[in-house]
Write a protein that holds these residues in place. Structure first.
Motif, short mmCIF file in Angstrom:
data_model
loop_
_atom_site.label_atom_id
_atom_site.label_comp_id
_atom_site.label_asym_id
_atom_site.label_seq_id
_atom_site.Cartn_x
_atom_site.Cartn_y
_atom_site.Cartn_z
N LYS A 182 74.68 5.35 45.98
CA LYS A 182 73.73 5.56 47.07
C LYS A 182 73.15 4.23 47.54
O LYS A 182 73.06 3.97 48.75
N SER A 183 72.75 3.39 46.59
CA SER A 183 72.22 2.08 46.95
C SER A 183 73.27 1.25 47.67
O SER A 183 72.97 0.55 48.65
N ARG A 184 74.50 1.32 47.20
CA ARG A 184 75.60 0.57 47.83
C ARG A 184 75.82 1.03 49.26
O ARG A 184 76.02 0.21 50.17
N LEU A 185 75.81 2.34 49.48
CA LEU A 185 76.01 2.87 50.83
C LEU A 185 74.91 2.41 51.77
O LEU A 185 75.19 1.98 52.90
N PHE A 186 73.66 2.47 51.33
CA PHE A 186 72.57 2.10 52.22
C PHE A 186 72.51 0.60 52.45
O PHE A 186 72.03 0.16 53.50
N ASP A 187 73.00 -0.19 51.52
CA ASP A 187 73.15 -1.62 51.78
C ASP A 187 74.15 -1.84 52.91
O ASP A 187 73.94 -2.68 53.79
N GLN A 188 75.26 -1.09 52.87
CA GLN A 188 76.25 -1.20 53.94
C GLN A 188 75.68 -0.72 55.27
O GLN A 188 75.91 -1.34 56.32
N VAL A 189 74.94 0.37 55.23
CA VAL A 189 74.34 0.90 56.46
C VAL A 189 73.36 -0.11 57.05
O VAL A 189 73.35 -0.35 58.26
N PHE A 190 72.55 -0.72 56.20
CA PHE A 190 71.59 -1.71 56.67
C PHE A 190 72.31 -2.92 57.26
O PHE A 190 71.93 -3.43 58.31
N ASN A 191 73.34 -3.37 56.58
CA ASN A 191 74.09 -4.53 57.08
C ASN A 191 74.82 -4.22 58.38
O ASN A 191 75.13 -5.12 59.16
N ASN A 192 75.12 -2.93 58.62
CA ASN A 192 75.79 -2.53 59.85
C ASN A 192 74.79 -2.20 60.96
O ASN A 192 75.15 -1.60 61.96
N SER A 193 73.54 -2.57 60.73
CA SER A 193 72.48 -2.36 61.73
C SER A 193 72.15 -0.90 61.94
O SER A 193 71.77 -0.48 63.04
N TRP A 194 72.29 -0.12 60.89
CA TRP A 194 71.86 1.28 60.96
C TRP A 194 70.84 1.49 59.83
O TRP A 194 70.91 0.88 58.78
N LYS A 195 69.91 2.40 60.06
CA LYS A 195 68.92 2.68 59.02
C LYS A 195 68.44 4.12 59.12
O LYS A 195 68.48 4.73 60.18
N ARG A 196 67.97 4.63 58.03
CA ARG A 196 67.43 5.98 57.97
C ARG A 196 66.52 6.07 56.76
O ARG A 196 66.81 5.49 55.71
N ASP A 197 65.45 6.79 56.92
CA ASP A 197 64.52 6.98 55.81
C ASP A 197 65.13 8.02 54.87
O ASP A 197 65.24 9.19 55.23
N PRO A 198 65.57 7.62 53.66
CA PRO A 198 66.23 8.57 52.77
C PRO A 198 65.30 9.66 52.26
O PRO A 198 65.77 10.66 51.73
N ILE A 199 63.98 9.49 52.42
CA ILE A 199 63.03 10.50 51.94
C ILE A 199 62.70 11.49 53.05
O ILE A 199 62.79 12.71 52.90
N LYS A 200 62.33 10.96 54.22
CA LYS A 200 61.96 11.82 55.33
C LYS A 200 63.17 12.43 56.03
O LYS A 200 63.06 13.45 56.69
N GLY A 201 64.30 11.75 55.90
CA GLY A 201 65.50 12.29 56.53
C GLY A 201 65.52 12.10 58.03
O GLY A 201 66.05 12.94 58.76
N ASP A 202 64.90 11.00 58.55
CA ASP A 202 64.91 10.75 59.98
C ASP A 202 66.33 10.53 60.47
O ASP A 202 67.21 10.13 59.71
N LYS A 203 66.55 10.75 61.76
CA LYS A 203 67.85 10.55 62.34
C LYS A 203 68.24 9.08 62.31
O LYS A 203 67.38 8.20 62.32
N VAL A 204 69.51 8.85 62.36
CA VAL A 204 70.01 7.48 62.36
C VAL A 204 69.64 6.81 63.67
O VAL A 204 69.82 7.37 64.74
N ILE A 205 69.10 5.60 63.60
CA ILE A 205 68.75 4.85 64.79
C ILE A 205 69.32 3.46 64.65
O ILE A 205 69.47 2.95 63.55
#
Length: 322
Positions: free
Chosen positions: A297-320
């Protein structure tokens, strides 16, 4: 008088010998170049005959020596235009297969399903047969290609073959739906570590530190992206960035299959206590499965962050996009 005759006879004999020697040398000098020219001419005629023979020319053109993998330091050990989806039961693999099957027409690739197995370990001979079968399919079909199979990780390079690039999808081991499925189908839960670890018997041992470290090493080397079912949008975005020729338009396809939000009924106090007790037991039994899932999970979100995408894993906000 007799002496003069003897002298003349000796002189005549010497002149005769000299004449024979000189004549033989001149003949050799004359014949030698002629033989050389004749050999060169014959050689040229043979080469011309071979050039006119299409069978000989074709075989000589395609004849080459293949060096070993050890000699080819720069040879990629995996093919980026051939993907292999490691299908883990109960982790959303069928959803990923459905998306790939829909995308193959849009993105001009072919998806191939491997036959189901008994989820057990494969012997060396079984692994080699499967590697050769997949390699044969790759040679016969036009790439790009995608495969999916419920077989544990196989290192193709151990069998002298260039392997595909692996991807997979996992699920939270504490998700109640995972345990409901295994209870309903009367299956034993092996976890996901064994699928990434490989075919070694130690890979299926529960809470084996060696197995978890081997699984992490294989993920780092062979799995550029391992998606998480609970964060499907992020997973598809990471896959699209890494493999645009396969996953372009994946989020649009996923929107048609997106599960509706469920509102779970409020549990009674007794059920809540029992649930906490089960969680405590599972946290102990599945300690390394949980640790491995959190690492993925940490690895995936590191990739997502590096790809300029983010999401709050707790609140479940949409990808922006940033």
């Amino acid at each position: 008088m007799r002496r003069n005759r003897g002298f003349l006879l000796l002189l005549l004999t010497c002149l005769t010998i000299v004449f024979i020697v000189l004549n033989a040398r001149s003949s050799t000098d004359f014949v030698g170049p002629a033989i050389t020219v004749e050999k060169r001419s014959a050689s040229k005629e043979q080469e011309a005959a071979r050039a006119d023979d299409p069978w000989i020319t074709r075989n000589q053109t395609h004849r080459y020596v293949t060096p070993s993998l050890a000699e080819l330091d720069d040879l990629p050990y995996k093919q980026k235009h051939v993907l292999m989806l490691t299908r883990i039961p109960g982790a959303g693999a069928e959803l990923m297969v459905l998306i790939l099957q829909r995308l193959q027409g849009y993105n001009a690739f072919k998806h191939i399903r491997l036959p189901s197995s008994d989820h057990g370990l494969l012997s060396n001979s079984q692994q080699e047969l499967l590697v050769e079968e997949i390699t044969s399919i790759i040679r016969q079909e036009a790439i790009p290609l995608t495969f999916d199979g419920d077989v544990r990780f196989i290192n193709f390079s151990e069998f002298g073959r260039q392997g595909p690039t692996f991807i997979s999808l996992v699920r939270n081991p504490l998700d109640p739906q995972v345990w409901q499925r295994y209870k309903k189908e009367k299956l034993f839960y092996h976890g996901v570590i064994s699928y990434f670890c490989g075919q070694d018997p130690r890979c299926i041992e529960q809470n084996n530190t060696w197995a978890m470290e081997r699984a992490k090493a294989n993920v780092i080397r062979w799995y550029p992206v391992v998606g998480i079912l609970d964060y499907m949008e992020e997973s598809l975005n990471a896959l699209t960035v890494e493999f645009p020729y396969f996953f372009k338009g994946a989020t649009r396809i996923y929107d048609h299959f997106r599960p509706k939000e469920r509102h779970w009924p409020i549990s009674s106090t007794k059920d809540a206590v029992l649930s906490r007790f089960k969680d405590a037991v599972l946290n102990k039994v599945l300690a390394q499965e949980i640790e491995f899932y959190q690492w993925l999970k940490s690895r995936l979100f590191d990739q997502v962050f590096n790809n300029s995408w983010k999401r709050d894993p707790i609140k479940g906000d949409k990808v922006i996009k940033k």
